[in-house]
Enzyme design. Structure first.
Site, mmCIF file in Angstrom:
data_model
loop_
_atom_site.group_PDB
_atom_site.id
_atom_site.type_symbol
_atom_site.label_atom_id
_atom_site.label_comp_id
_atom_site.label_asym_id
_atom_site.label_seq_id
_atom_site.Cartn_x
_atom_site.Cartn_y
_atom_site.Cartn_z
ATOM 1 N N GLY A 1 0.839 -1.195 0.000
ATOM 2 C CA GLY A 1 0.000 0.000 0.000
ATOM 3 C C GLY A 1 0.867 1.235 0.000
ATOM 4 O O GLY A 1 2.079 1.157 0.240
ATOM 5 N N GLN B 1 3.438 9.794 1.204
ATOM 6 C CA GLN B 1 4.667 9.057 0.928
ATOM 7 C C GLN B 1 5.284 9.400 -0.427
ATOM 8 O O GLN B 1 6.432 9.052 -0.683
ATOM 9 C CB GLN B 1 4.416 7.546 0.995
ATOM 10 C CG GLN B 1 4.093 7.074 2.401
ATOM 11 C CD GLN B 1 3.916 5.573 2.421
ATOM 12 O OE1 GLN B 1 2.841 5.063 2.122
ATOM 13 N NE2 GLN B 1 4.972 4.846 2.742
ATOM 14 N N CYS C 1 7.422 -0.465 6.407
ATOM 15 C CA CYS C 1 6.906 0.690 5.679
ATOM 16 C C CYS C 1 8.014 1.221 4.770
ATOM 17 O O CYS C 1 9.164 1.360 5.206
ATOM 18 C CB CYS C 1 6.491 1.767 6.678
ATOM 19 S SG CYS C 1 5.854 3.256 5.916
ATOM 20 N N LEU C 2 7.657 1.533 3.524
ATOM 21 C CA LEU C 2 8.646 2.069 2.584
ATOM 22 C C LEU C 2 9.247 3.380 3.096
ATOM 23 O O LEU C 2 10.355 3.739 2.727
ATOM 24 C CB LEU C 2 7.999 2.306 1.212
ATOM 25 C CG LEU C 2 7.565 1.052 0.432
ATOM 26 C CD1 LEU C 2 6.749 1.448 -0.797
ATOM 27 C CD2 LEU C 2 8.763 0.213 0.017
ATOM 28 N N HIS D 1 -2.944 0.793 8.351
ATOM 29 C CA HIS D 1 -1.591 1.349 8.212
ATOM 30 C C HIS D 1 -1.596 2.566 7.279
ATOM 31 O O HIS D 1 -1.033 3.616 7.612
ATOM 32 C CB HIS D 1 -0.668 0.248 7.665
ATOM 33 C CG HIS D 1 0.748 0.677 7.420
ATOM 34 N ND1 HIS D 1 1.819 0.171 8.118
ATOM 35 C CD2 HIS D 1 1.274 1.566 6.528
ATOM 36 C CE1 HIS D 1 2.936 0.747 7.685
ATOM 37 N NE2 HIS D 1 2.636 1.589 6.718
ATOM 38 N N GLU D 2 -2.259 2.436 6.133
ATOM 39 C CA GLU D 2 -2.243 3.534 5.153
ATOM 40 C C GLU D 2 -3.061 4.735 5.637
ATOM 41 O O GLU D 2 -2.666 5.882 5.440
ATOM 42 C CB GLU D 2 -2.756 3.054 3.786
ATOM 43 C CG GLU D 2 -1.939 1.942 3.141
ATOM 44 C CD GLU D 2 -0.434 2.172 3.126
ATOM 45 O OE1 GLU D 2 0.021 3.333 3.111
ATOM 46 O OE2 GLU D 2 0.304 1.168 3.155
ATOM 47 N N HIS E 1 -1.226 6.906 7.990
ATOM 48 C CA HIS E 1 -0.295 7.841 7.339
ATOM 49 C C HIS E 1 -0.941 9.214 7.113
ATOM 50 O O HIS E 1 -0.259 10.232 7.143
ATOM 51 C CB HIS E 1 0.130 7.305 5.964
ATOM 52 C CG HIS E 1 1.345 6.426 5.983
ATOM 53 N ND1 HIS E 1 2.584 6.873 6.356
ATOM 54 C CD2 HIS E 1 1.511 5.120 5.633
ATOM 55 C CE1 HIS E 1 3.466 5.876 6.249
ATOM 56 N NE2 HIS E 1 2.836 4.795 5.814
#
Ligand code: ZN
Length: 154
Positions: A46, A51, A88-89, A130-131, A134
């Site tokens: 995701g 991000q 996480c990226l 999670h997304e 953000h």
């Protein structure tokens, strides 16, 4: 195809509260396309708009079953509890164990402006939470019950 660089800590955009989309225009469609291309390029499950440096309330997710994109997502129901591993990226080199609801229902709108309701269980529930976190400047390391270094570097 436009692959963006993924913003990583300590970039302050990751800590900002992202703004809702008021109107779906070409710019929003472009952001969606760029998020999709960037998520797939980095093998993410995701991605949230902050991000890629866009402080707007948009997320894209693909847990391997379906590609999902949600504008102005909002969790309207949470059920159950699970603990799972996350990375996480935007937080390279760290993984953690995080408590999440096992099932969530999320509402939002799609790129056509149609209302969406998405029910996610297990991996999809985890990705949605999670997304969406953000968008409020929350990273998994803030709420993890345990973190450790991971050289595979998500
Ligand atoms: Zn993340």
């Amino acid at each position: 195809m436009s692959v963006y660089q993924v913003v990583t800590l300590p970039d302050p955009i990751l800590r900002a509260k992202a703004l809702p989309i008021q109107k779906i225009n070409d710019g929003v469609i472009r952001v969606l396309d760029n998020m999709r291309d960037t998520m797939y390029a980095f093998d993410g499950v995701g991605l949230a708009a902050p991000q890629i440096g866009v402080s707007k309330r948009i997320v894209v997710i693909d847990t391997g079953e379906n590609y999902i994109e949600i504008i102005n997502p909002e969790i309207i129901c949470k059920e159950g509890l699970m603990t799972g591993s996350e990375g996480c990226l935007s937080v390279p080199g760290i993984v953690g164990r995080v408590n999440r609801a096992k099932k969530v229902i999320v509402k939002g709108i799609d790129r056509q402006g149609q209302e969406l309701n998405i029910e996610g269980v297990d991996l999809l529930a985890k990705a949605l939470q999670h997304e969406i976190d953000h968008l409020d400047g929350i990273l998994f390391i803030d709420i993890a019950v345990e973190t450790r270094n991971d050289d595979r570097g998500y």
